[in-house]
Design a protein around this motif. Structure first.
Motif, PDB file in Angstrom:
ATOM      1  N   PRO A   1      -7.691   3.660   3.214  1.00  0.00           N
ATOM      2  CA  PRO A   1      -8.036   3.938   1.816  1.00  0.00           C
ATOM      3  C   PRO A   1      -8.413   5.409   1.622  1.00  0.00           C
ATOM      4  O   PRO A   1      -8.746   6.105   2.584  1.00  0.00           O
TER       5      PRO A   1
ATOM      6  N   THR B   1       0.822  -1.216   0.000  1.00  0.00           N
ATOM      7  CA  THR B   1       0.000   0.000   0.000  1.00  0.00           C
ATOM      8  C   THR B   1       0.851   1.259   0.000  1.00  0.00           C
ATOM      9  O   THR B   1       0.316   2.350   0.192  1.00  0.00           O
TER      10      THR B   1
ATOM     11  N   VAL C   1      -7.356  -0.476   0.379  1.00  0.00           N
ATOM     12  CA  VAL C   1      -6.460   0.582  -0.090  1.00  0.00           C
ATOM     13  C   VAL C   1      -6.210   0.413  -1.588  1.00  0.00           C
ATOM     14  O   VAL C   1      -6.282   1.383  -2.356  1.00  0.00           O
TER      15      VAL C   1
END
Length: 120
Positions: free
Chosen positions: A25, A19, A81
């Motif tokens: 996210p 990520t 994410v």
């Protein structure tokens, strides 16, 4: 005695590397039952291997966020994410889950049942 569970070979890449160090996210609208579908005409160059994996999975049809995480054996937070990034770049379209239908009123059903019983 329970035999030891086999260790899953999960690779050496830590989730925060996938990520790029982000834990949350970009959008908080993804639920585990949110359906995601890949957009076909978007180029795949420049995407990470994990994002390409998401695109390959989602090109077969709509999948839930939980299904994507399960197929890629990634934690749910990491999957959210990745999906948020792909939604932001236009590679994936998300659709909220279909809400549950409201249950009919029990009193109304009882009246219908009583009416049917009185006729037969």
């Amino acid at each position: 005695m329970t035999p030891p569970r086999p260790r899953r070979d999960r690779g050496l890449v830590r989730p925060y590397v996938v990520t790029q160090g982000r834990a949350h996210p970009t959008r908080n609208t993804l639920d585990i039952v949110t359906l995601v579908t890949a957009v076909y005409n978007r180029p795949l160059h420049g995407l990470s291997p994990e994002k390409r994996g998401v695109m390959e999975l989602c090109r077969g049809g709509a999948l839930s966020v939980a299904e994507v995480a399960g197929h890629l054996t990634l934690p749910m937070s990491v999957t959210k994410v990745l999906l948020s990034d792909l939604i932001d770049s236009g590679h994936v379209v998300a659709r909220p889950p279909v809400p549950k239908a409201q249950l009919p009123d029990a009193r109304l059903l009882q009246e219908v049942l009583d009416g049917l019983r009185s006729r037969f």
